[in-house]
Design an enzyme around this catalytic site. Structure first.
Site, PDB file in Angstrom:
ATOM      1  N   HIS A 269     -82.876 -69.275  -7.392  1.00  0.00           N
ATOM      2  CA  HIS A 269     -83.423 -70.507  -7.994  1.00  0.00           C
ATOM      3  C   HIS A 269     -82.343 -71.294  -8.723  1.00  0.00           C
ATOM      4  O   HIS A 269     -81.217 -70.826  -8.874  1.00  0.00           O
ATOM      5  CB  HIS A 269     -84.513 -70.150  -9.015  1.00  0.00           C
ATOM      6  CG  HIS A 269     -85.815 -69.771  -8.404  1.00  0.00           C
ATOM      7  ND1 HIS A 269     -86.894 -70.601  -8.385  1.00  0.00           N
ATOM      8  CD2 HIS A 269     -86.199 -68.627  -7.778  1.00  0.00           C
ATOM      9  CE1 HIS A 269     -87.906 -69.997  -7.789  1.00  0.00           C
ATOM     10  NE2 HIS A 269     -87.511 -68.791  -7.402  1.00  0.00           N
TER      11      HIS A 269
ATOM     12  N   GLU B  62     -81.165 -67.220 -11.324  1.00  0.00           N
ATOM     13  CA  GLU B  62     -81.164 -68.610 -11.759  1.00  0.00           C
ATOM     14  C   GLU B  62     -79.727 -69.102 -11.868  1.00  0.00           C
ATOM     15  O   GLU B  62     -78.923 -68.522 -12.580  1.00  0.00           O
ATOM     16  CB  GLU B  62     -81.824 -68.729 -13.143  1.00  0.00           C
ATOM     17  CG  GLU B  62     -83.276 -68.277 -13.194  1.00  0.00           C
ATOM     18  CD  GLU B  62     -84.252 -69.366 -12.766  1.00  0.00           C
ATOM     19  OE1 GLU B  62     -83.788 -70.468 -12.397  1.00  0.00           O
ATOM     20  OE2 GLU B  62     -85.469 -69.098 -12.803  1.00  0.00           O
TER      21      GLU B  62
ATOM     22  N   GLU C 220     -84.080 -77.442  -6.226  1.00  0.00           N
ATOM     23  CA  GLU C 220     -83.042 -76.508  -6.674  1.00  0.00           C
ATOM     24  C   GLU C 220     -82.030 -76.264  -5.559  1.00  0.00           C
ATOM     25  O   GLU C 220     -81.894 -75.169  -5.020  1.00  0.00           O
ATOM     26  CB  GLU C 220     -83.700 -75.213  -7.158  1.00  0.00           C
ATOM     27  CG  GLU C 220     -84.541 -75.475  -8.401  1.00  0.00           C
ATOM     28  CD  GLU C 220     -85.515 -74.352  -8.764  1.00  0.00           C
ATOM     29  OE1 GLU C 220     -86.297 -74.556  -9.709  1.00  0.00           O
ATOM     30  OE2 GLU C 220     -85.490 -73.292  -8.124  1.00  0.00           O
TER      31      GLU C 220
HETATM   32 ZN    ZN Z   1     -87.127 -72.508  -9.290  1.00  0.00          ZN
END
Ligand code: ZN
Length: 1144
Positions: A891, A976, A797
């Site tokens: 992330h 995210e 990531e």
């Molecule tokens: Zn992750």
């Protein structure tokens, strides 16, 4: 039973006649509502008891009219009232008559087909009514009567929709019978042929029947029939019939023997060639889809061309025997679901119910805070990470700073807290520069010559690279340094926030398992975001199909395949093969690189295999490799053939990223989104045959894309996402520190601990220095609340690192908001929780083969030192009464667009799960929602709609949940960031770039300032400056995303059939079948009318009183569809005085 005597005023025959008359005249509107629920039962009962053809016909006619108007709900209603049984019993008694009376039988069977088609239990009902055998017998003796045979076939097809009935029919020799009935291309009886094939398809839906058909060699017959019809039906007039043949093939190939039989009878080739004829023609789309599905299904599985699915790299894990790997299938239960970090919708098929089942519903577990896992004594070691809290901070910070510098230079890891991990990394295969410091004059000499002889054009760089590789020596980084100096001198280029020389110096200290000695050009040269945003790629129709066809050609023409391994991590001699101008050159032995093997398939096509995570046999997603020796302007196709996820954003407009060395040297050092014809689909590869690890029966997916390189003989890099190495982080931290005014900014770079492979894991402290040393200022300084940020626990990531870069740079900047932030908070930042993973090019795990974001509950000090100490740091803060006000772990998300947060809420979790536990007693501060709401307002990339605050069982050991529950941080988040792009806000329609990622990092900081304002964390003087500092009145940034609730994915132009066993067409579509029956009947009627006319002419006026009934299965054109307000009930004395509604 129905009591007739109740209805004294009712004369059946007259009323029915009347009905029939009204219907045929179109005068009556049939009322379905408010009238007679039991009226239907009366009709059905009468039907079964009628011995009189005319009444039977009348009732059938009425029923047919009733069912033809309106929707299917009427039919379902009739089924619920025993309609199927009534029709079946009537059929059985009608069939007993010798000779069969077609006048009743045909309409009866037609109606039965229509009703039974929608009755899931029709087969069982037929068996119970003993209608199956008689129908089959009737078919056998009606083979020369098209109309009756066709009607029998419809009914048998419907019966066979129940598997047990299909098996029963199969045992009676029906399959053989049907095969005899299907002639080759024959235009005279197409309706009968179609009905036969459909009945056969229904029978073959049973595996027993399919097996039987395969044993009898019928697969070959079917494929030949299909071919025959294809080459004779040139005008494509009989597409449905040909499609029915494909249905048969699809069913028969659902068993292994069927697939094999189809393959052996040259079926794939026949389907392939027939399909090619149809491409681009109108009205044959479904044929192409169906045939393609069959071909994909029957494509023989072949093992991935690697000796084992285990990673090429292994690492001796402390306390674990070398052969056992945590990522083996045994420990994963074949469940890839949990792979998805915070990816809630990982699997397309995962329905909401399953998701809800993952939610924690135990109120006790949600509410009770677990006992701390460390003692006060244990936590003492973390004191040193809080120099700002030391009594005489000025002195402390100077000494810390100094000691760090020394350590940094010497690579000294003698600190107390580091000992444990250092001890365990002794078994590491180390091959980095520092351990091979001797020099070979010859090689250096050679490299110098190379430099001198080269102009630093792209070609020269390319040659330089190839040359460099041929040394395969540990001095390359030194040599690189030299080359770099030449390049930098000539190109005079600098990228803000990056320094190639510092990068090269840090790279020499970065420890990798493979002992990388080369740097990837983009990492040390640097990257600048593009001056414009790139749109989400448009998906062109038929791309996936085109690729699948190319894959099938490999099978059909194996002689055309080159099948040449051009790169293999396990065969180093292949790495430097630059003489072969017919092949591209691949390379991945550099930091964050991941490419295991490259096989040239055709002249311009390569299959690529990714390396599994270290000590693992899975997690193939991240890729980063170098490619050189290309010709400009030619489309090269790349297929990454061992992807694991069931779907990908590559199907929704995402492109890989490309970096060209020549472009960079010409002043355009950009990672750009590149690649056409990007698609992602299930392929024909399976686990390598000798593979010990890995999941048996796992299917792989192909990510395919085509790249046209801009220059001849360039050196290019392709990656899953914008790379960001551990060395890049070290470089950035160094540059940041250099850029700061130490009198203003309190910036400390310490080592949290060493990783398993001995790389220091940085922890950064950022705040403002106290304004003066007077007591008040020092107190304000120490009392600032903490914000703890972490990133890159998942190495693949890399977007998380770019966001973190934005955060760090913003916090160290001199904009007013940053100054205020530093005065308000103390930031503790661990920008890379998994340095080893990042360095060694893994996607998910650490060197122990474990997902570090599943270790937070009980992190092992030896196996997951960074998590253990990060948690220790947080526990320390909690222990001294200063738990962070915000914790956020950055992330990347591979399934969704935009940027969003996951948080934790007891109430929302209980509500979402539908838990019966009472939430009234639960007191919960809704403050966890504030930060995402602020972000939604100020960050264009952010989407509040995608946020959720649910606590899942499968995520109970993630940073977010543990920090929330154990440390008691209300605002504990996972942030995210999409790999793909945006579908909302001002960035809608664009792919994400490093600029947007970095901006997100900065916006996150700004949101903290707004939050602090809401929480009244600073004095009024400061508060009044915040809106101005954040430019909050800017109308553009105010575009929130509250209002629109959109699906995760917009519908695609082409239905994405990324599975080969998908079934997109519904052969049992009721409407289709009805239309077909209607057309057949109309056709038969037409013919029979002609015959009648002929007959009449011949008989010349003979009284032909027998009126032919023509049934229509289509909603009658002449009869308006029944409305609930119809007056039917009131017009007739058909008073059932019931409250039942015929239709609801
Ligand atoms: Zn992750």
């Amino acid at each position: 039973m129905f009591n007739y005597s109740k209805y004294t005023n009712f004369t059946w025959r007259e009323n029915l006649k009347d009905w029939g008359h009204l219907i045929s005249c179109g005068k009556a509107r049939l009322s379905m509502a408010g009238s007679a629920a039991s009226g239907l039962e009366v009709l059905l009962s009468t039907l079964q008891n009628s011995n009189d053809n005319e009444s039977t016909l009348n009732i059938l006619s009425v029923l047919d009219e009733l069912l033809s108007a309106g929707t299917d709900r009427r039919i379902y209603y009739m089924i619920s009232k025993g309609g199927s049984e009534a029709l079946l019993r009537t059929l059985v008694s009608s069939m007993k008559r010798v000779p069969p009376n077609d006048i009743v039988l045909l309409p009866l069977m037609q109606l039965l087909a229509k009703v039974g088609h929608r009755d899931r239990k029709i087969g069982h009902k037929a068996e119970e009514a003993e209608a199956v055998h008689p129908t089959l017998s009737l078919l056998r003796c009606s083979l020369h009567d098209q109309r009756r045979a066709t009607a029998c076939l419809w009914v048998l097809r419907v019966f066979a929709s129940c598997v047990s009935t299909a098996v029963l029919l199969g045992k009676e020799g029906t399959i053989e019978l049907l095969f005899k009935l299907i002639p080759k291309y024959n235009l005279k009886q197409t309706h009968t042929i179609k009905a036969t094939i459909d009945a056969l398809a229904a029978l073959l839906n049973s595996k027993t029947n399919s097996r039987h058909a395969v044993d009898r060699g019928y697969v070959t017959t079917l494929i030949k029939l299909f071919e025959d019809w294809h080459y004779t039906d040139l005008e494509n007039q009989y597409v449905p019939l040909r499609r029915s043949l494909l249905h048969c093939l699809r069913h028969v190939t659902s068993i292994h023997a069927g697939k094999k039989a189809l393959f052996e009878s040259d079926g794939i080739s026949i389907l392939y060639h027939t399909t090619q004829d149809l491409l681009g023609k109108r009205g044959v789309e479904l044929l192409v889809t169906s045939a393609t599905q069959i071909m994909r299904k029957c494509y023989p599985k072949c093992p991935l061309p690697v000796p084992s699915s285990q990673s090429v790299y292994s690492f001796p894990v402390p306390g674990r025997p070398e052969s056992s790997h945590s990522c083996d299938s045994s420990s994963h239960d074949g469940n890839l679901e949990d792979e998805s970090d915070e990816e809630q919708l990982e699997n397309e098929e995962l329905d909401t119910k399953e998701e809800d089942e993952d939610l924690e519903t135990d109120l006790r577990k949600l509410c009770i805070r677990p006992e701390p896992d460390r003692t006060r004594q244990d936590l003492k070691q973390y004191e040193r990470f809080f120099p700002e809290l030391q009594s005489d901070f000025k002195d402390v910070d100077r000494s810390e700073e100094a000691s760090f510098e020394v350590k940094d230079i010497l690579g000294d890891n003698s600190e107390k807290g580091l000992k444990h991990s250092e001890k365990h990394s002794s078994g590491t295969i180390r091959n980095n520069c520092s351990s091979h410091c001797g020099s070979s004059d010859e090689q250096v000499q050679k490299s110098k010559q190379t430099h001198r002889s080269c102009e630093t054009t792209g070609t020269a760089v390319s040659e330089l690279y190839q040359e460099a590789r041929s040394f395969h020596s540990p001095h390359l980084i030194t040599m690189r340094h030299e080359m770099l100096s030449i390049l930098l001198e000539r190109h005079q280029f600098s990228i803000p926030g990056h320094d190639p020389e510092i990068y090269t110096n840090f790279a020499a200290k970065t420890k990798s398992i493979a002992g990388y000695s080369l740097l990837a050009f983009p990492d040390f040269w640097g990257h600048l975001p593009l001056p414009y945003q790139q749109s989400i790629a448009e998906r062109n129709d038929g791309v996936q199909r085109k690729k699948v066809f190319e894959d099938i050609q490999r099978l059909l023409n194996p002689g055309d395949n080159i099948d040449k391994v051009v790169f293999d991590l396990e065969t180093p001699s292949l790495h430097y093969n630059s003489e072969d101008s017919e092949s591209l050159c691949f390379f991945s032995r550099f930091e964050s690189g991941n490419l295991r093997k490259a096989i040239q398939i055709r002249r311009f096509e390569y299959d690529l295999i990714l390396n599994s995570d270290v000590n693992c046999s899975q997690h193939h997603q991240w890729f980063y490799f170098e490619v050189s020796g290309m010709k400009a302007g030619i489309p090269y196709r790349f297929n990454i053939i061992n992807c694991e996820k069931t779907n990908s954003q590559f199907n929704y407009g995402m492109q890989p990223v490309l970096y060209s060395v020549q472009e960079a040297l010409q002043g355009r050092p950009h990672w750009v989104r590149e690649g056409n014809e990007v698609c992602y689909y299930k392929n024909h590869f399976s686990q390598p045959s000798s593979s010990k690890g890995g999941q048996k029966g796992v299917s792989f997916y192909t990510l395919s894309f085509t790249v046209i390189f801009p220059h001849n003989d360039d050196v290019c890099y392709l990656a899953y996402h914008y790379p960001y190495t551990y060395t890049a982080l070290q470089t950035q931290l160094q540059l940041l520190k250099q850029s700061l005014d130490p009198e203003m900014v309190f910036f400390r770079h310490q080592t949290l601990c060493n990783t398993l492979n001995g790389n220091p894991c940085p922890v950064i402290t950022i705040t403002a220095c106290p304004r003066s040393q007077n007591w008040n200022n020092v107190q304000q300084f120490r009392n600032r609340p903490y914000v703890v940020l972490t990133a890159r626990v998942h190495p693949g990531e890399s977007n998380a690192s770019w966001v973190m870069k934005g955060t760090l740079e913003f916090l160290c900047s001199n904009v007013p908001a940053a100054i205020m932030l530093r005065e308000t908070f103390i930031f503790k930042i661990i920008p890379m929780l998994n340095p080893d993973g990042v360095i060694n090019g893994t996607h998910r795990c650490s060197l122990s083969g474990e997902d570090l974001n599943r270790q937070w509950m009980k992190p092992d000090i030896n196996l997951s030192p960074t998590i253990y100490h990060c948690k220790g740091l947080l526990s320390y803060l909690n222990g001294i009464g200063k738990p962070p006000i915000v914790f956020c772990d950055y992330h990347g998300h591979s399934r969704k667009k935009n940027v969003f947060l996951y948080g934790c809420s007891i109430k929302e979790t209980l509500w979402q799960s539908g838990s019966t536990a009472s939430t009234t007693t639960v007191k919960e501060d809704p403050g966890y929602r504030t930060l995402p709401k602020i972000l939604d307002r100020i960050a264009p990339a952010f989407a509040f709609n995608s946020c959720n605050f649910l606590v899942e069982k499968s995520r109970q050991s993630t940073a977010r949940v543990v920090v929330w529950k154990e440390i008691g941080v209300l605002r504990s988040y996972t942030m995210e960031s999409t790999y793909c792009g945006f579908d909302q806000g001002i960035y809608k329609g664009f792919q994400i770039g490093t600029r947007e990622l970095e901006e997100m990092g900065a916006k996150f900081c700004q949101s903290l300032l707004v939050l602090s304002n809401n929480l009244l964390l600073h004095d009024k003087k400061l508060t009044s400056h915040i809106p101005a500092a954040l430019d909050l009145d800017d109308p553009i940034r105010d575009q929130g995303s509250y209002s629109i609730l959109e699906d995760d994915e917009p519908p695609c132009v082409e239905e994405i059939d990324y599975h080969s066993d998908g079934c997109s067409d519904h052969e049992w579509d009721g409407g289709d079948f009805d239309t077909e029956v209607y057309e057949a009947v109309a056709n038969f009627s037409e013919k029979s009318k002609e015959e009648d006319d002929k007959c009449q002419q011949e008989k010349n006026g003979l009284n032909n009183s027998k009126k032919k009934m023509c049934f229509s299965s289509k909603p009658s054109q002449h009869l308006p569809a029944a409305e609930p307000s119809s007056q039917f009930a009131s017009r007739h004395s058909f008073d059932v005085s019931s409250n039942h509604h015929y239709l609801c």
